[in-house]
Design an enzyme around this catalytic site. Structure first.
Site, PDB file in Angstrom:
ATOM      1  N   ASP A  30     -22.775 -16.103  39.833  1.00  0.00           N
ATOM      2  CA  ASP A  30     -24.014 -16.612  38.467  1.00  0.00           C
ATOM      3  C   ASP A  30     -24.394 -18.416  39.039  1.00  0.00           C
ATOM      4  O   ASP A  30     -23.721 -18.905  39.362  1.00  0.00           O
ATOM      5  CB  ASP A  30     -23.269 -16.369  37.612  1.00  0.00           C
ATOM      6  CG  ASP A  30     -24.153 -16.004  36.060  1.00  0.00           C
ATOM      7  OD1 ASP A  30     -24.341 -15.167  35.625  1.00  0.00           O
ATOM      8  OD2 ASP A  30     -25.288 -16.972  36.437  1.00  0.00           O
ATOM      9  N   ASN A  86     -23.377  -6.175  29.100  1.00  0.00           N
ATOM     10  CA  ASN A  86     -23.763  -6.657  28.074  1.00  0.00           C
ATOM     11  C   ASN A  86     -25.511  -5.370  28.335  1.00  0.00           C
ATOM     12  O   ASN A  86     -25.059  -5.691  29.324  1.00  0.00           O
ATOM     13  CB  ASN A  86     -24.505  -7.691  28.250  1.00  0.00           C
ATOM     14  CG  ASN A  86     -23.250  -9.186  27.854  1.00  0.00           C
ATOM     15  OD1 ASN A  86     -22.617  -8.935  27.733  1.00  0.00           O
ATOM     16  ND2 ASN A  86     -23.714 -10.316  28.333  1.00  0.00           N
ATOM     17  N   GLN A  93     -28.012  -8.907  26.922  1.00  0.00           N
ATOM     18  CA  GLN A  93     -28.616  -8.324  28.115  1.00  0.00           C
ATOM     19  C   GLN A  93     -29.869  -9.348  28.220  1.00  0.00           C
ATOM     20  O   GLN A  93     -30.441  -9.420  27.735  1.00  0.00           O
ATOM     21  CB  GLN A  93     -28.261  -6.979  28.891  1.00  0.00           C
ATOM     22  CG  GLN A  93     -29.428  -7.362  29.776  1.00  0.00           C
ATOM     23  CD  GLN A  93     -29.077  -5.912  30.282  1.00  0.00           C
ATOM     24  OE1 GLN A  93     -29.055  -4.394  29.534  1.00  0.00           O
ATOM     25  NE2 GLN A  93     -29.698  -4.923  31.601  1.00  0.00           N
ATOM     26  N   VAL A  95     -31.069  -9.839  32.128  1.00  0.00           N
ATOM     27  CA  VAL A  95     -31.688  -9.833  33.498  1.00  0.00           C
ATOM     28  C   VAL A  95     -31.395  -7.716  33.031  1.00  0.00           C
ATOM     29  O   VAL A  95     -30.100  -7.729  33.478  1.00  0.00           O
ATOM     30  CB  VAL A  95     -30.693  -9.787  34.395  1.00  0.00           C
ATOM     31  CG1 VAL A  95     -31.817  -9.412  35.694  1.00  0.00           C
ATOM     32  CG2 VAL A  95     -31.390 -11.631  34.418  1.00  0.00           C
ATOM     33  N   HIS A  99     -25.823  -5.439  35.651  1.00  0.00           N
ATOM     34  CA  HIS A  99     -24.541  -5.340  36.455  1.00  0.00           C
ATOM     35  C   HIS A  99     -23.360  -5.675  35.902  1.00  0.00           C
ATOM     36  O   HIS A  99     -22.896  -6.473  34.285  1.00  0.00           O
ATOM     37  CB  HIS A  99     -25.941  -8.067  36.340  1.00  0.00           C
ATOM     38  CG  HIS A  99     -25.823  -7.846  35.284  1.00  0.00           C
ATOM     39  ND1 HIS A  99     -27.787  -7.543  34.790  1.00  0.00           N
ATOM     40  CD2 HIS A  99     -25.364  -8.790  34.501  1.00  0.00           C
ATOM     41  CE1 HIS A  99     -27.582  -7.791  33.734  1.00  0.00           C
ATOM     42  NE2 HIS A  99     -25.885  -9.346  33.526  1.00  0.00           N
ATOM     43  N   HIS A 101     -20.268  -8.751  34.919  1.00  0.00           N
ATOM     44  CA  HIS A 101     -19.845 -10.125  34.894  1.00  0.00           C
ATOM     45  C   HIS A 101     -18.336  -9.498  35.594  1.00  0.00           C
ATOM     46  O   HIS A 101     -17.781  -9.891  34.735  1.00  0.00           O
ATOM     47  CB  HIS A 101     -19.848 -11.318  33.586  1.00  0.00           C
ATOM     48  CG  HIS A 101     -21.366 -10.837  33.009  1.00  0.00           C
ATOM     49  ND1 HIS A 101     -22.277 -11.857  33.410  1.00  0.00           N
ATOM     50  CD2 HIS A 101     -22.133 -10.057  32.941  1.00  0.00           C
ATOM     51  CE1 HIS A 101     -23.240 -12.237  32.475  1.00  0.00           C
ATOM     52  NE2 HIS A 101     -23.486 -10.831  32.040  1.00  0.00           N
TER      53      HIS A 101
HETATM   54  P1  5GP Z   1     -26.588 -10.974  30.817  1.00  0.00           P
HETATM   55  O1  5GP Z   1     -27.212 -12.099  30.155  1.00  0.00           O
HETATM   56  O2  5GP Z   1     -28.311 -10.493  31.434  1.00  0.00           O
HETATM   57  O3  5GP Z   1     -25.949 -10.260  31.024  1.00  0.00           O
HETATM   58  O4  5GP Z   1     -26.553 -11.621  32.640  1.00  0.00           O
HETATM   59  C1  5GP Z   1     -27.503 -12.323  32.978  1.00  0.00           C
HETATM   60  C2  5GP Z   1     -27.433 -13.399  34.532  1.00  0.00           C
HETATM   61  O5  5GP Z   1     -27.928 -13.239  35.498  1.00  0.00           O
HETATM   62  C3  5GP Z   1     -26.552 -14.868  33.129  1.00  0.00           C
HETATM   63  O6  5GP Z   1     -25.236 -14.764  33.585  1.00  0.00           O
HETATM   64  C4  5GP Z   1     -27.539 -15.617  34.207  1.00  0.00           C
HETATM   65  O7  5GP Z   1     -27.270 -16.647  34.526  1.00  0.00           O
HETATM   66  C5  5GP Z   1     -28.171 -15.192  35.653  1.00  0.00           C
HETATM   67  N1  5GP Z   1     -28.628 -14.867  36.395  1.00  0.00           N
HETATM   68  C6  5GP Z   1     -30.156 -15.044  35.871  1.00  0.00           C
HETATM   69  N2  5GP Z   1     -30.917 -15.263  36.930  1.00  0.00           N
HETATM   70  C7  5GP Z   1     -30.270 -15.895  37.783  1.00  0.00           C
HETATM   71  C8  5GP Z   1     -30.909 -15.811  39.530  1.00  0.00           C
HETATM   72  O8  5GP Z   1     -31.759 -16.512  39.490  1.00  0.00           O
HETATM   73  N3  5GP Z   1     -29.575 -15.950  40.040  1.00  0.00           N
HETATM   74  C9  5GP Z   1     -28.177 -15.691  39.547  1.00  0.00           C
HETATM   75  N4  5GP Z   1     -27.409 -16.235  40.797  1.00  0.00           N
HETATM   76  N5  5GP Z   1     -28.512 -15.625  38.326  1.00  0.00           N
HETATM   77  C10 5GP Z   1     -29.026 -15.902  37.928  1.00  0.00           C
END
Ligand code: 5GP
Length: 113
Positions: A30, A86, A93, A95, A99, A101
């Site tokens: 991440d 998430n 969430q 993205v 996914h 974590h």
């Molecule tokens: P969510 O909030 O959707 O459960 O998690 C999305 C995760 O994607 C977040 O922890 C965020 O830091 C990570 N993330 C967002 N953009 C990027 C990226 O461009 N590269 C990487 N490696 N992680 C990302």
């Protein structure tokens, strides 16, 4: 499903620190880690969120969990890690490409924030 930052990582359009890849999934660090170890495990199939997976995805979802276990073992995380999904904006969430974590390296409280 529309293109996301994660589909661009799968396509190598943007870089990521990849720790595992096979035909079905990709795992990478991440960019904004919430623990000393913070890995994201994603299917290559574009599923927006867990709530949009269907019964045909049973084997894929099992694969993601078992690969998460394998990555945790390979990284030497022992049995002290947390796996989080998430689902939806109100659950955090950001993205919209499914996914998991994988978090480790610090104490975790319960209930989660
Ligand atoms: P969510 O909030 O959707 O459960 O998690 C999305 C995760 O994607 C977040 O922890 C965020 O830091 C990570 N993330 C967002 N953009 C990027 C990226 O461009 N590269 C990487 N490696 N992680 C990302």
């Amino acid at each position: 499903m529309s293109e996301t930052i994660f589909s661009k990582i799968i396509d190598r359009d943007i870089p990521a620190d990849i720790v595992f890849e096979d035909d079905l999934c990709l795992a990478f660090r991440d960019v904004n880690p919430q623990a000393p170890t913070h890995i994201l495990i994603i299917p290559k199939k574009p599923i927006a969120k867990l709530g949009e997976a269907d019964d045909d995805d049973q084997a894929l979802l099992g694969h993601l969990l078992l690969k998460t276990r394998e990555i945790a073992n390979d990284l030497g995380l022992g049995d002290a890690y947390r796996v989080v999904i998430n689902n939806g904006e109100n659950a955090g969430q950001t993205v919209f490409h499914l996914h998991l974590h994988l978090l480790a390296g610090r104490p975790f409280s319960w209930p989660p924030g």
